[in-house]
Design an enzyme around this catalytic site. Sequence first.
Site, PDB file in Angstrom:
ATOM      1  N   TYR A  20      -0.287  11.469   0.236  1.00 30.94           N
ATOM      2  CA  TYR A  20       0.620  12.509   1.323  1.00 30.94           C
ATOM      3  C   TYR A  20       1.426  13.358   0.392  1.00 30.94           C
ATOM      4  O   TYR A  20       1.395  14.503   0.779  1.00 30.94           O
ATOM      5  CB  TYR A  20       1.410  11.672   2.175  1.00 30.94           C
ATOM      6  N   CYS A  72     -17.476  -7.507  23.195  1.00 28.68           N
ATOM      7  CA  CYS A  72     -15.788  -7.641  23.209  1.00 28.68           C
ATOM      8  C   CYS A  72     -15.455  -9.028  24.000  1.00 28.68           C
ATOM      9  O   CYS A  72     -15.662  -9.450  24.779  1.00 28.68           O
ATOM     10  CB  CYS A  72     -15.261  -6.462  24.344  1.00 28.68           C
ATOM     11  N   CYS A  88     -13.466   1.841  20.212  1.00 30.09           N
ATOM     12  CA  CYS A  88     -12.368   0.984  20.804  1.00 30.09           C
ATOM     13  C   CYS A  88     -11.075   0.899  19.750  1.00 30.09           C
ATOM     14  O   CYS A  88      -9.986   0.702  20.165  1.00 30.09           O
ATOM     15  CB  CYS A  88     -12.826  -0.233  21.135  1.00 30.09           C
ATOM     16  N   HIS A 136     -18.823  18.370  24.648  1.00 28.73           N
ATOM     17  CA  HIS A 136     -18.758  19.554  25.434  1.00 28.73           C
ATOM     18  C   HIS A 136     -18.878  20.825  24.621  1.00 28.73           C
ATOM     19  O   HIS A 136     -18.652  20.982  23.468  1.00 28.73           O
ATOM     20  CB  HIS A 136     -16.920  19.468  25.362  1.00 28.73           C
ATOM     21  N   CYS A 168     -17.621  -2.956  25.440  1.00 30.52           N
ATOM     22  CA  CYS A 168     -18.606  -3.417  24.311  1.00 30.52           C
ATOM     23  C   CYS A 168     -19.337  -4.919  24.892  1.00 30.52           C
ATOM     24  O   CYS A 168     -18.469  -5.529  25.333  1.00 30.52           O
ATOM     25  CB  CYS A 168     -17.947  -3.540  23.145  1.00 30.52           C
ATOM     26  N   ASP A 194     -10.520  24.043  28.987  1.00 34.74           N
ATOM     27  CA  ASP A 194     -11.641  23.834  29.721  1.00 34.74           C
ATOM     28  C   ASP A 194     -11.944  22.354  30.312  1.00 34.74           C
ATOM     29  O   ASP A 194     -12.263  22.314  31.339  1.00 34.74           O
ATOM     30  CB  ASP A 194     -12.905  24.335  29.170  1.00 34.74           C
ATOM     31  N   ARG A 221       0.655  -1.048  -0.092  1.00 26.11           N
ATOM     32  CA  ARG A 221       0.045  -0.026  -0.219  1.00 26.11           C
ATOM     33  C   ARG A 221       0.898   1.250  -0.040  1.00 26.11           C
ATOM     34  O   ARG A 221       0.361   2.405  -0.296  1.00 26.11           O
ATOM     35  CB  ARG A 221      -1.004   0.014   1.037  1.00 26.11           C
ATOM     36  N   SER A 273       2.054  14.266   6.800  1.00 24.66           N
ATOM     37  CA  SER A 273       0.672  14.871   7.638  1.00 24.66           C
ATOM     38  C   SER A 273       1.323  15.909   8.380  1.00 24.66           C
ATOM     39  O   SER A 273       2.335  16.223   9.158  1.00 24.66           O
ATOM     40  CB  SER A 273       0.559  13.711   8.482  1.00 24.66           C
ATOM     41  N   CYS A 324      -8.770  -5.100  26.759  1.00 30.77           N
ATOM     42  CA  CYS A 324      -9.734  -4.240  27.026  1.00 30.77           C
ATOM     43  C   CYS A 324      -9.986  -4.210  28.765  1.00 30.77           C
ATOM     44  O   CYS A 324      -9.810  -3.236  29.399  1.00 30.77           O
ATOM     45  CB  CYS A 324     -10.893  -4.227  26.183  1.00 30.77           C
TER      46      CYS A 324
END
Length: 403
Positions: free
Chosen positions: A100, A382, A173, A207, A379, A359, A92, A107, A387
């Site tokens: 890119y 899961c 997750c 938020h 989950c 904040d 890939r 990035s 986890c």
Amino acid sequence: MSFQYLLRSLAGTRAVLKSAHPTTPFTWQPARSLATSTNTIKKPPTAVLLTNMGGPETLDDVHDFLHNLFSDRDIMQLPWQKQLAKIIAKRRSPSIREQYAEIGGGSPILRWTRAQGQAMEKLLDEISPETAPHKHYIAFRYVEPYTDTALQQMKEDGVKRAVVFTQYPQYSCSTTGSSLNELQRGIDRAGLTDQIQWSIIDRWPTHPGFVEAMAVKIERKLAEYTAEERRDAIILFSAHSLPMQVVNRGDPYPAEVAASVQRVMERLGNQNAYRLVWQSQVGPKAWLGPQTSDALEGYAKAGKKNIVVVPIAFTSDHIETLYELDHEYGAEAKKAGVTGWKRAEALNDDPVFVKAMADIVKEHLQKNESASKQWYLRCPGCTTDACQTTRDFFPYKILDNKA
Ligand code: FES
């Protein structure tokens, strides 16, 4: 992810997890001096550990980034994963490098995260003097600065109190969960289990500061239309998709992204019609839809000429905004007859967003809670032992304020 899927990916579907949030080779900024000239020991900083996926800062980093991504068993579990990760990364890399190259050669995520962190820590010193000084650290999952690098720096700075602050507003997750699992292993490796009091900001999808920052970005784009165009403009909130296998396991991400959308639209006064759509799907398996590209095509056919697309689940620019939304979908929209395709700017170092970050940390420090209750509920489907290990490692409690 099945082997069959993997083979098809190898055959060349578009950017297998282009989702890879962009990164950077890492150089440390000088740590604040911990001692004065008279050898008086200063209070160690309250650490704010910003976690994210990261992305390749240069084209030469693309291969290793992909290799690390496909090696992550919290994102996908493949047969012969070690070997396959090598093959996929090699296969890939050329096409991802091209993408890119299109967005400037790498990035910008490290640059933006540093800018956000520096501005946030400054603000925090002002609005939360009782927990000052504050210092940000960065832990990326697939490129430098890795979790181990950040932990080493925290160790050198004598940190005693640390807040993990996920840079994904909505919890998945596959993203925040993976970073926390890696953090748990890293703390173990660094021998920092008892030296630092940890707490976690594991999500912040609604938020008010985040909602405000997003709404302002959308308002600015809407303002670029004429009054007539604006009346009929639609808003497409676009977030990275997930395989349905992950969604059906009970991942909270789709619901949390939808909650963000709802709040932002309320803040905007529901003046425009909108939809939540999902981008970056790869492979033949079922993913959460509708896909962003299908949605823009459908709306183009319906005669919608003015569309503001909003990257609702990203806090800084990276390949999904700069390449996928701007270049790829931008070209598709034009071809489909959408003359007013506009992308709301990413939050990056916007002062409204930086204030929101400060904040969120301040409110978290005042609450003194180890993590949200929501994080402790795994989950329902899961089966990943890590986890539970991570949750056991950071048990729910109200902390003593040692900051
Ligand atoms: Fe969601 Fe393990 S996959 S808690």
